[in-house]
Design a protein around this motif. Structure first.
Motif, PDB file in Angstrom:
ATOM      1  N   SER A  42       0.590  -1.420  -0.187  1.00 62.92           N
ATOM      2  CA  SER A  42       0.091   0.000  -0.215  1.00 62.92           C
ATOM      3  C   SER A  42       1.075   1.115   0.174  1.00 62.92           C
ATOM      4  O   SER A  42       2.066   1.359   0.079  1.00 62.92           O
ATOM      5  N   TYR A  43      -0.030   2.011  -0.427  1.00 64.66           N
ATOM      6  CA  TYR A  43       0.808   3.582  -0.621  1.00 64.66           C
ATOM      7  C   TYR A  43      -0.407   4.941  -0.682  1.00 64.66           C
ATOM      8  O   TYR A  43      -0.809   4.862  -0.483  1.00 64.66           O
ATOM      9  N   ILE A  44       1.135   5.673  -0.092  1.00 63.34           N
ATOM     10  CA  ILE A  44       0.371   6.741   0.424  1.00 63.34           C
ATOM     11  C   ILE A  44       1.369   8.444  -0.465  1.00 63.34           C
ATOM     12  O   ILE A  44       2.644   7.975   0.234  1.00 63.34           O
ATOM     13  N   ASP A  45       0.618   9.401  -0.683  1.00 62.97           N
ATOM     14  CA  ASP A  45       1.003  10.185  -1.017  1.00 62.97           C
ATOM     15  C   ASP A  45       2.036  10.738  -0.231  1.00 62.97           C
ATOM     16  O   ASP A  45       1.601  11.696   0.797  1.00 62.97           O
ATOM     17  N   VAL A  46       2.850  11.876  -0.184  1.00 60.81           N
ATOM     18  CA  VAL A  46       3.865  12.455   1.252  1.00 60.81           C
ATOM     19  C   VAL A  46       3.123  13.461   1.364  1.00 60.81           C
ATOM     20  O   VAL A  46       3.060  13.670   2.516  1.00 60.81           O
ATOM     21  N   PHE A  48      -5.550   5.660   9.604  1.00 63.64           N
ATOM     22  CA  PHE A  48      -4.246   5.272   8.801  1.00 63.64           C
ATOM     23  C   PHE A  48      -3.989   6.202   8.085  1.00 63.64           C
ATOM     24  O   PHE A  48      -4.942   7.098   8.350  1.00 63.64           O
ATOM     25  N   SER A  49      -3.117   6.182   7.338  1.00 63.81           N
ATOM     26  CA  SER A  49      -2.946   7.128   6.216  1.00 63.81           C
ATOM     27  C   SER A  49      -1.995   6.046   5.043  1.00 63.81           C
ATOM     28  O   SER A  49      -1.271   5.858   5.002  1.00 63.81           O
ATOM     29  N   LEU A  50      -3.378   5.870   3.973  1.00 65.75           N
ATOM     30  CA  LEU A  50      -2.890   5.406   2.662  1.00 65.75           C
ATOM     31  C   LEU A  50      -3.727   5.088   2.367  1.00 65.75           C
ATOM     32  O   LEU A  50      -5.006   5.796   1.813  1.00 65.75           O
ATOM     33  N   VAL A  51      -3.848   4.302   0.577  1.00 68.30           N
ATOM     34  CA  VAL A  51      -5.172   4.721  -0.537  1.00 68.30           C
ATOM     35  C   VAL A  51      -5.134   3.798  -0.738  1.00 68.30           C
ATOM     36  O   VAL A  51      -7.001   3.499  -0.193  1.00 68.30           O
ATOM     37  N   GLU A  52      -4.991   2.348  -0.310  1.00 72.59           N
ATOM     38  CA  GLU A  52      -4.971   0.602  -0.739  1.00 72.59           C
ATOM     39  C   GLU A  52      -4.038   0.621  -0.786  1.00 72.59           C
ATOM     40  O   GLU A  52      -3.260   0.393  -0.936  1.00 72.59           O
ATOM     41  N   SER A  53      -4.402  -0.890  -1.299  1.00 71.85           N
ATOM     42  CA  SER A  53      -2.810  -2.265  -1.139  1.00 71.85           C
ATOM     43  C   SER A  53      -3.241  -2.588  -2.971  1.00 71.85           C
ATOM     44  O   SER A  53      -4.681  -3.343  -3.006  1.00 71.85           O
ATOM     45  N   GLY A  89     -11.342  13.939   5.847  1.00 70.34           N
ATOM     46  CA  GLY A  89     -11.398  15.033   5.407  1.00 70.34           C
ATOM     47  C   GLY A  89     -10.941  15.316   3.800  1.00 70.34           C
ATOM     48  O   GLY A  89     -10.624  16.166   2.867  1.00 70.34           O
ATOM     49  N   VAL A  90      -9.179  14.280   4.235  1.00 75.18           N
ATOM     50  CA  VAL A  90      -8.401  14.928   3.323  1.00 75.18           C
ATOM     51  C   VAL A  90      -8.468  14.081   1.781  1.00 75.18           C
ATOM     52  O   VAL A  90      -8.839  12.610   1.984  1.00 75.18           O
ATOM     53  N   LYS A  91      -8.211  14.417   0.611  1.00 73.12           N
ATOM     54  CA  LYS A  91      -8.333  14.321  -0.485  1.00 73.12           C
ATOM     55  C   LYS A  91      -7.650  13.118  -0.891  1.00 73.12           C
ATOM     56  O   LYS A  91      -6.570  14.185  -1.506  1.00 73.12           O
ATOM     57  N   VAL A  92      -7.272  11.915  -1.552  1.00 73.78           N
ATOM     58  CA  VAL A  92      -6.173  11.329  -1.437  1.00 73.78           C
ATOM     59  C   VAL A  92      -5.403  11.121  -3.013  1.00 73.78           C
ATOM     60  O   VAL A  92      -6.240  10.854  -3.925  1.00 73.78           O
ATOM     61  N   LYS A  93      -4.274  10.876  -3.801  1.00 77.39           N
ATOM     62  CA  LYS A  93      -4.219  10.516  -5.079  1.00 77.39           C
ATOM     63  C   LYS A  93      -4.694   8.823  -5.085  1.00 77.39           C
ATOM     64  O   LYS A  93      -3.962   8.674  -4.333  1.00 77.39           O
ATOM     65  N   SER A  94      -4.840   8.982  -6.218  1.00 79.16           N
ATOM     66  CA  SER A  94      -4.809   7.589  -6.657  1.00 79.16           C
ATOM     67  C   SER A  94      -3.326   7.134  -6.904  1.00 79.16           C
ATOM     68  O   SER A  94      -2.677   7.417  -6.633  1.00 79.16           O
ATOM     69  N   ILE A  95      -2.991   5.526  -6.477  1.00 79.81           N
ATOM     70  CA  ILE A  95      -1.750   5.040  -6.470  1.00 79.81           C
ATOM     71  C   ILE A  95      -0.965   5.839  -7.675  1.00 79.81           C
ATOM     72  O   ILE A  95       0.063   5.915  -8.105  1.00 79.81           O
ATOM     73  N   LYS A  96      -1.790   5.054  -8.551  1.00 77.03           N
ATOM     74  CA  LYS A  96      -1.097   4.906 -10.574  1.00 77.03           C
ATOM     75  C   LYS A  96      -0.625   6.640 -10.631  1.00 77.03           C
ATOM     76  O   LYS A  96      -0.076   7.439 -10.912  1.00 77.03           O
ATOM     77  N   GLU A  97      -1.602   7.591  -9.867  1.00 79.25           N
ATOM     78  CA  GLU A  97      -1.104   8.929  -9.969  1.00 79.25           C
ATOM     79  C   GLU A  97      -0.317   9.435  -9.047  1.00 79.25           C
ATOM     80  O   GLU A  97       0.865   9.942  -9.581  1.00 79.25           O
ATOM     81  N   ILE A  98      -0.038   8.413  -7.577  1.00 83.29           N
ATOM     82  CA  ILE A  98       1.332   9.403  -7.453  1.00 83.29           C
ATOM     83  C   ILE A  98       2.469   8.644  -7.682  1.00 83.29           C
ATOM     84  O   ILE A  98       3.519   8.956  -8.519  1.00 83.29           O
ATOM     85  N   PHE A  99       2.201   7.623  -8.249  1.00 84.38           N
ATOM     86  CA  PHE A  99       3.620   6.945  -9.524  1.00 84.38           C
ATOM     87  C   PHE A  99       4.084   7.267 -10.451  1.00 84.38           C
ATOM     88  O   PHE A  99       4.943   7.997 -10.444  1.00 84.38           O
TER      89      PHE A  99
END
Length: 376
Positions: A278-282, A303-308, A353-363
């Motif tokens: 799993s990942y999360i953008d800094v 937790f602080s992550l997008v998905e696995s 309430g934080v909108k997170v980037k997708s893993i593909k966007e992070i990569f």
């Protein structure tokens, strides 16, 4: 009413987007204006500092050596373009017990504290010793910080402590069907396996949680005091300190991602492991820390992550974004025992309430950054 008060009022008028704690204060605490952060020039912490300054907070930033311009220049650049005030404090190495009391001055008159510092590399010559080089200094430094909050009369204004923990503190064995914030790692088992970082983060978070509950019950802290722990997974994204570095070399978590894309041994053709990650953008992770501060009803673990993703999907996506990646012709794992990626309940995280980037966007952002630095 000034701009800061208007922003705080806006936060209090949108409760439907946030998680409510049963221990929330009956009356609103005073506005938070000045915060202290440990490890302020670090990978994640520097983004927390950036976001706080941009929002108008005054930041007392603790670093090992504020006179080491190379290690803090990315922070100094922030203060010139932000409405908040930045002040640097030299607090030395966490392992140096002769510096006890180091947090009293930077914590004076602060309204909140972020504890992001963690020893990651050996500071002694010779063979690495996990207890000596990582766990002991990490725990002793945290204990000193907590003791300073309670004992120093100048620190009576502290309303909130936000700890940077880790998903390694929420990794029970065997893994549950769906992970949530109620799950904890076994720190003794982590220590036995040589997972010193995981053991430290588990013990550090347990210490802070127990300290918070006990000191509030004993009346040593304000009834409005809140403790939050943000538990990130693998954090990636362009380092703030590297944006103007013409000789950038990928390191840390970005180094780990880079070596997946471009192995150090060159000719190796990668194959997918039968595992997930799993990942999360800094930037998103930093925003969760700030949200935990600003949401007066936030408390406890998040937790602080997008998905696995399974490594099949990780490598496929990286190949799409960077076709030159060195993959085996049959890189995907196709065994009958293929695992299901770890599942998470992210309701509490989403309540921040934080909108997170997708893993593909992070990569995609990471690959673009590596290319801009000429390492891909």
């Amino acid at each position: 009413i000034n701009a800061f008060s208007m922003r705080l009022l806006d936060q209090l008028l949108v409760p439907i987007t946030f998680f409510f704690s049963t221990s929330a204060a009956m009356s609103a605490p005073p506005a938070i204006r000045t915060v202290m952060i440990t490890g302020a020039n670090g990978y994640l912490a520097s983004y927390i500092v950036k976001q706080l300054l941009k929002k108008g907070y005054n930041v007392n930033a603790c670093v090992r050596n504020a006179a080491n311009t190379d290690s803090v220049k990315h922070l100094l650049k922030l203060s010139s373009s932000s409405s908040g005030k930045l002040q640097l404090f030299s607090t030395g190495d966490m392992a140096d017990k002769t510096l006890y009391g180091r947090y009293e001055e930077p914590m004076a008159n602060c309204d909140a504290v972020f504890h992001a510092a963690t020893p990651l590399f050996p500071k002694f010559q010779g063979e690495f010793d996990g207890m000596r080089d990582m766990i002991n200094p990490g725990m002793e430094g945290t204990k000193e910080l907590l003791e300073t909050i309670v004992k120093s009369p100048r620190c009576s204004s502290i309303q909130c402590l936000v700890l940077t923990s880790s998903m390694s503190a929420a990794a029970p064995v065997p893994e549950p069907p769906v992970k949530d914030e109620s799950h904890w790692s076994d720190d003794d088992a982590q220590l036995a396996r040589g997972n010193f970082y995981g053991c430290l983060k588990t013990r550090q978070e347990k210490l802070c949680q127990q300290w918070s509950e006990q000191t509030v019950q004993e009346g040593k802290l304000s009834p409005n005091f809140r403790y939050c722990a943000i538990c990130p997974t693998m954090i990636v994204g362009p380092p703030l300190a590297a944006k103007d570095d013409d000789n950038y070399t990928p390191s840390g978590t970005m180094g780990s991602l880079y070596r997946v894309i471009k192995p150090a041994d060159g000719g190796v053709k990668r194959k997918a492991r039968n595992d997930s990650m799993s990942y999360i953008d800094v930037v998103d992770c930093a925003a969760m820390h700030v949200a935990a501060l600003e949401n007066t009803n936030a408390s406890g673990r998040y937790f602080s992550l997008v998905e696995s993703w399974h490594w099949n999907e990780i490598l496929s996506t990286l190949q799409e974004l960077y076709p030159k990646i060195s993959l085996d012709e049959h890189y995907k794992y196709e065994g009958d025992d293929i695992i299901r990626p770890t599942q998470f309940n992210l309701d509490r995280m989403n309540s921040l309430g934080v909108k997170v980037k997708s893993i593909k966007e992070i990569f995609e952002e990471c690959v673009s950054f590596f290319q801009s630095k000429g390492v891909l």
